[in-house]
Enzyme design. Structure first.
Site, short mmCIF file in Angstrom:
data_model
loop_
_atom_site.label_atom_id
_atom_site.label_comp_id
_atom_site.label_asym_id
_atom_site.label_seq_id
_atom_site.Cartn_x
_atom_site.Cartn_y
_atom_site.Cartn_z
N ASP A 1 0.82 -1.22 0.00
CA ASP A 1 0.00 0.00 0.00
C ASP A 1 0.85 1.26 0.00
O ASP A 1 0.42 2.31 0.48
CB ASP A 1 -0.91 0.01 1.24
CG ASP A 1 -1.72 -1.25 1.36
OD1 ASP A 1 -2.32 -1.64 0.35
OD2 ASP A 1 -1.75 -1.86 2.44
N GLY A 2 2.06 1.16 -0.50
CA GLY A 2 2.95 2.32 -0.53
C GLY A 2 4.37 1.90 -0.22
O GLY A 2 4.62 0.77 0.19
N SER B 1 2.40 6.86 0.51
CA SER B 1 1.52 6.00 1.31
C SER B 1 0.13 6.09 0.71
O SER B 1 -0.45 7.17 0.62
CB SER B 1 1.49 6.45 2.78
OG SER B 1 0.50 5.73 3.48
N ARG B 2 -0.40 4.94 0.29
CA ARG B 2 -1.71 4.95 -0.37
C ARG B 2 -2.85 5.04 0.63
O ARG B 2 -4.01 5.13 0.24
CB ARG B 2 -1.85 3.72 -1.26
CG ARG B 2 -0.83 3.72 -2.39
CD ARG B 2 -1.04 2.61 -3.41
NE ARG B 2 0.01 2.65 -4.40
CZ ARG B 2 1.12 1.92 -4.36
NH1 ARG B 2 1.31 1.10 -3.35
NH2 ARG B 2 2.04 2.02 -5.30
N VAL B 3 -2.54 4.95 1.91
CA VAL B 3 -3.56 5.18 2.95
C VAL B 3 -3.58 6.65 3.33
O VAL B 3 -4.63 7.27 3.47
CB VAL B 3 -3.30 4.28 4.18
CG1 VAL B 3 -4.24 4.64 5.31
CG2 VAL B 3 -3.46 2.82 3.80
#
Length: 591
Positions: free
Chosen positions: A428-429, A453-455
């Site tokens: 997720d990154g 960071s995809r969050v």
């Protein structure tokens, strides 16, 4: 179990045959089984066209959990297998075969199918090929006659490829192998915290045996979408450069990637130290590292009081490729035990580059076809099925989480290599560490442009989100201006001011190892930095200035510091109060 208890057991026997057996045949089966088990037996005939010339009996209990589940194969095929096995054993024992065949025919008695035995055809390089285990399954544990265990990793039409856990010198061609009907697993439990274990769950720290609470398979399906909930709680690293720009959430998978000796393990180590007192169970999986390096890491954790909530799974460079291959799955199974009990887990895989190499070694020895960079075609699945097991479970399943920090080593910053691109697409990154930044003294050497960071903000507290502001954009502008500055000698005052501001931010983001910041400390420093408080402080004095600022805040505004740590929130008035406090501190200290 006593004889009295055995007599209470009601045993069900299912008799499978192509033609319906006569009452006399069923009575013989019943008498045989009642004599064998000393229990009342209910014989139930079942039609099965696949059974030729005879019948097959499957045993089960209906009222008592006793391990009677067995299969007696009295079909023509089953009898032939048993006779073949007897002849093979006689040949291996260098016996005269003819008298044995005569005796076997006279005393022929069915052997339960769960006693299935195979024969080692070849052994070498940690791999054994085995014949005779037609019903064995992928991932099943096998037991060699010398007591060593192995795991099935290759199924062919007439033989099995098995990796060996232990010293293969004790296994010879012709050795017997038995099925266990168990998949590879690891003992788990609370007692493992604070210990160093190998990939099989055995302690290697010299502190004695560990009491297990359960046994978890190392390969487990990842939780489905319904079993998960959004990643929205922060897993703070204590590192200003990461928590401000690339926040990690509980249940996230964030890759740490960079060349050798750029501080990848240091980031993971500081993150573990930052979990002290937060109820997070930390698992560090060392794959293919020197034993001395892992021992030093364990000592550093112990020195900082972090081993109390940490488990180290160690498969060193001197261990076999088999143990290095299963190590991350063992660590993941250990983490799942705590996650399933509602706890938050942080697991570090250090590193998956070496894990992929171990798997490539095993695959080539198993004669699988090599593909790109000599890796087998399923190497993507190798890591995807591991990392997908990290999750933030739904409240119905206890709400536990497992956050993964896989580490990957690049060669000369090449993130386009096979394994790095695979894992980048799974996670997720990524936090990309740059060699040039590291050698210039910028540590952690996080490359702001390539890290992501995809969050993102979903995993930040409100206080951190407010304090962070546009720091990433400001740093990107500074990096561009720094490049431009190399080609210009005459700069206007506004540009010089912008450069000083950027240099101050970069200096502020430098952080010593083993010195993670608390949340309120990060909020104070970021609020001051984004308010341009550090702009008039000489760059070389920023480290001391920031330390003094935090010490002063701890003594002058302790209530606000405690509130930020407890709630993760700041009102606009409190933010202005922090900014005013920083300005007053700057004035008092000759800013």
């Amino acid at each position: 179990m006593t004889e009295h208890e055995i007599r209470k057991v009601e045993v069900e026997a299912f008799v499978y045959s192509r033609e319906t057996p006569t009452d006399e045949q069923l009575k013989k089966v019943q008498d045989f089984l009642e004599k064998k088990y000393n229990a009342a037996v209910a014989v139930i005939p079942k039609q099965d066209d696949s059974v030729r010339d005879g019948f097959r009996i499957e045993i089960g209990t209906s009222t008592y959990k006793w391990n009677l589940d067995r299969i007696f194969d009295w079909s023509a095929e089953g009898r032939a297998k048993q006779l073949k096995q007897s002849i093979s054993e006689a040949i291996r024992g260098k016996q005269d075969v003819l008298p044995m065949i005569r005796q076997a025919i006279e005393d022929f008695e069915p052997v339960p199918k769960d006693e299935e035995v195979g024969t080692v055809l070849t052994v070498g390089d940690g791999i054994a090929t085995i014949s005779g285990l037609e019903d064995a399954e992928y991932g099943e544990i096998l037991l060699f006659e010398c007591g060593i265990k192995g795991m099935i990793l290759d199924l062919k039409e007439d033989e099995i490829g098995c990796v060996i856990f232990g010293d293969e010198s004790e296994i010879t061609e012709g050795s017997m192998v038995r099925r266990t009907k168990k998949v590879a697993g690891i003992p788990v439990g609370e007692a493992f915290m604070g210990r160093v274990i190998n990939a099989l769950g055995e302690p290697v720290d010299g502190k004695g045996p560990i009491t297990q609470e359960d046994y978890y398979p190392i390969e487990n399906p990842a939780p489905g979408i319904i079993d998960r909930q959004p990643v929205n709680r922060p897993m703070e690293t204590g590192l200003l450069s990461i928590d401000s720009m690339f926040p990690i959430g509980r249940g996230q998978r964030e890759l740490i990637i960079g060349d050798r000796q750029t501080g990848k393990t240091a980031i993971a180590l500081d993150t573990i130290l930052n979990q002290k007192g937060k109820g997070v169970v930390c698992i560090y999986v060392a794959i293919g590292q020197k034993a001395s390096s892992v021992a030093q890491l364990a000592e550093n954790l112990r020195k900082h009081g972090a081993m109390d909530y940490t488990i180290i799974v160690n498969a060193t460079a001197s261990d076999s490729a088999t143990l290095q291959y299963i190590a991350p799955y063992s660590g993941c199974a250990m983490g799942e035990f705590f996650m399933n009990h509602g706890k938050d887990v942080l697991i570090v895989y250090d590193d998956l580059s070496k894990h992929a190499v171990a798997y490539r070694t095993l695959s080539l020895l198993l004669e699988r076809s090599p593909g790109r960079e000599a890796y087998p075609g399923d190497v993507f699945y190798l890591h995807s099925r591991l990392l997908e097991r990290s999750a933030h479970l739904s409240d119905a399943l206890g709400g536990g989480s497992m956050t993964a920090l896989p580490i990957v080593e690049t060669q000369a910053g090449d993130v386009s290599a096979y394994i790095p691109t695979n894992i980048i697409s799974i996670t997720d990154g990524q936090i990309f560490l740059e060699s040039d930044l590291f050698h210039s003294g910028q540590r952690p050497a996080v490359n702001v442009g390539l890290s992501v960071s995809r969050v993102g903000g979903a995993a930040q507290t409100k206080a951190m989100k407010k304090a962070t502001g546009a720091i990433r954009l400001d740093l990107a502008q500074y990096r561009e201006m720094e490049v431009f500055m190399q080609f210009s000698s005459d700069l206007d005052e506004a540009t010089k001011k912008q450069l000083r501001y950027g240099q101050g931010l970069m200096r502020l983001l430098r952080q010593k190892q083993y010195n993670p910041y608390k949340q309120h400390e990060q909020v104070i420093l970021l609020t001051a930095a984004m308010g341009h408080i550090f702009q008039d402080v000489p760059v070389d004095k920023i480290p001391q200035f920031s330390r003094d600022l935090l010490d002063s805040a701890a003594s002058e505004i302790p209530d606000l510091c405690e509130k930020i740590d407890r709630t993760g929130e700041t009102s606009e008035e409190e933010r202005e109060s922090l900014l005013g406090f920083a300005k007053r501190f700057l004035e008092r200290n000759g800013g």
